[in-house]
Write a protein that holds these residues in place. Sequence first.
Motif, PDB file in Angstrom:
ATOM      1  N   MET A 127      55.461  25.772 -16.159  1.00  0.00           N
ATOM      2  CA  MET A 127      54.021  25.519 -16.188  1.00  0.00           C
ATOM      3  C   MET A 127      53.315  26.605 -16.997  1.00  0.00           C
ATOM      4  O   MET A 127      53.666  27.781 -16.908  1.00  0.00           O
ATOM      5  N   GLU A 129      49.917  27.297 -16.916  1.00  0.00           N
ATOM      6  CA  GLU A 129      48.703  27.870 -16.345  1.00  0.00           C
ATOM      7  C   GLU A 129      48.972  28.804 -15.170  1.00  0.00           C
ATOM      8  O   GLU A 129      48.070  29.055 -14.364  1.00  0.00           O
ATOM      9  N   LEU A 130      50.188  29.311 -15.054  1.00  0.00           N
ATOM     10  CA  LEU A 130      50.518  30.246 -13.969  1.00  0.00           C
ATOM     11  C   LEU A 130      50.511  31.687 -14.474  1.00  0.00           C
ATOM     12  O   LEU A 130      50.911  31.956 -15.606  1.00  0.00           O
ATOM     13  N   TYR A 131      50.052  32.582 -13.610  1.00  0.00           N
ATOM     14  CA  TYR A 131      49.963  33.999 -13.966  1.00  0.00           C
ATOM     15  C   TYR A 131      50.415  34.852 -12.781  1.00  0.00           C
ATOM     16  O   TYR A 131      50.531  34.367 -11.656  1.00  0.00           O
ATOM     17  N   THR A 172      49.648  29.729  -3.597  1.00  0.00           N
ATOM     18  CA  THR A 172      50.106  30.894  -4.353  1.00  0.00           C
ATOM     19  C   THR A 172      51.329  31.484  -3.661  1.00  0.00           C
ATOM     20  O   THR A 172      51.730  31.017  -2.593  1.00  0.00           O
ATOM     21  N   GLY A 185      50.248  32.548  -9.216  1.00  0.00           N
ATOM     22  CA  GLY A 185      49.564  31.263  -9.055  1.00  0.00           C
ATOM     23  C   GLY A 185      48.648  30.992 -10.228  1.00  0.00           C
ATOM     24  O   GLY A 185      48.672  31.706 -11.241  1.00  0.00           O
ATOM     25  N   SER A 186      47.819  29.962 -10.112  1.00  0.00           N
ATOM     26  CA  SER A 186      46.847  29.653 -11.163  1.00  0.00           C
ATOM     27  C   SER A 186      45.658  30.611 -11.036  1.00  0.00           C
ATOM     28  O   SER A 186      45.481  31.281 -10.015  1.00  0.00           O
ATOM     29  N   PHE A 187      44.822  30.641 -12.076  1.00  0.00           N
ATOM     30  CA  PHE A 187      43.725  31.620 -12.139  1.00  0.00           C
ATOM     31  C   PHE A 187      42.767  31.478 -10.952  1.00  0.00           C
ATOM     32  O   PHE A 187      42.408  32.456 -10.302  1.00  0.00           O
ATOM     33  N   ASN A 189      43.247  29.905  -8.006  1.00  0.00           N
ATOM     34  CA  ASN A 189      43.906  30.152  -6.717  1.00  0.00           C
ATOM     35  C   ASN A 189      44.167  31.643  -6.483  1.00  0.00           C
ATOM     36  O   ASN A 189      44.080  32.114  -5.346  1.00  0.00           O
TER      37      ASN A 189
END
Length: 224
Positions: A127, A129-131, A172, A185-187, A189
Amino acid sequence: MESNGGASSMDLETVPAEQKLGTVSLPPKPKFEPLTAHEMSGGKIQFRKVSVPQHRYTPLKKAWMEIYTPIYDQMKIDVRMNLKNRKVELKTRSDTPEVGNLQKCADFVHAFMLGFDVIDAVALLRMDELYVDSFEIKDVKTLRGEHLSRAIGRLSGKGGKTKFAIENATKTRIVIADSKIHILGSFVNIKVARDSLCSLILGSPAGKVYSKLRAVTSRLAERF
């Protein structure tokens, strides 16, 4: 000077459009194959190195094949463990499909070094969009001694209950390593989870954080 009412020497003759263009036909549009990642980098091989902390060396040894397989087979990136420098080295290949694969693999290995499970960290490969966001307890509030220990206890909860509740509500994954906290998780979340963790560090009771978390997550669910 006499002028002719009808015809004059300035009469224009209309010529059909086909006759103007003649029989000249335009060449067909050229079709170019998309450049490969190797060609986009000018044929140069790119490298990344990820340091292995002392306490993650044994877990890396046990989970090496789980890390190696998706990097080599799916992302088409060469990977090896440099025992001398204690670093995981990554390198692009001529058949690497995308330019960003090298950085994704480096983020995946780095997430594992921070303490995330391979099953959770591998989502970084699949994915976009995960950081991973990291911060320390002292960034929120300066705590020492028993106050710091109690804050860490509040973050985890009895048997990790509080941490799991925040993870499930915000979708997350959280790693609490001593006074450092890492969130995957995404930005959006990550922001919700970080706000909840900061409230716990500042001394809010878990019940109050849960109720606020439920309200925020229900709003997010309605928005999306």
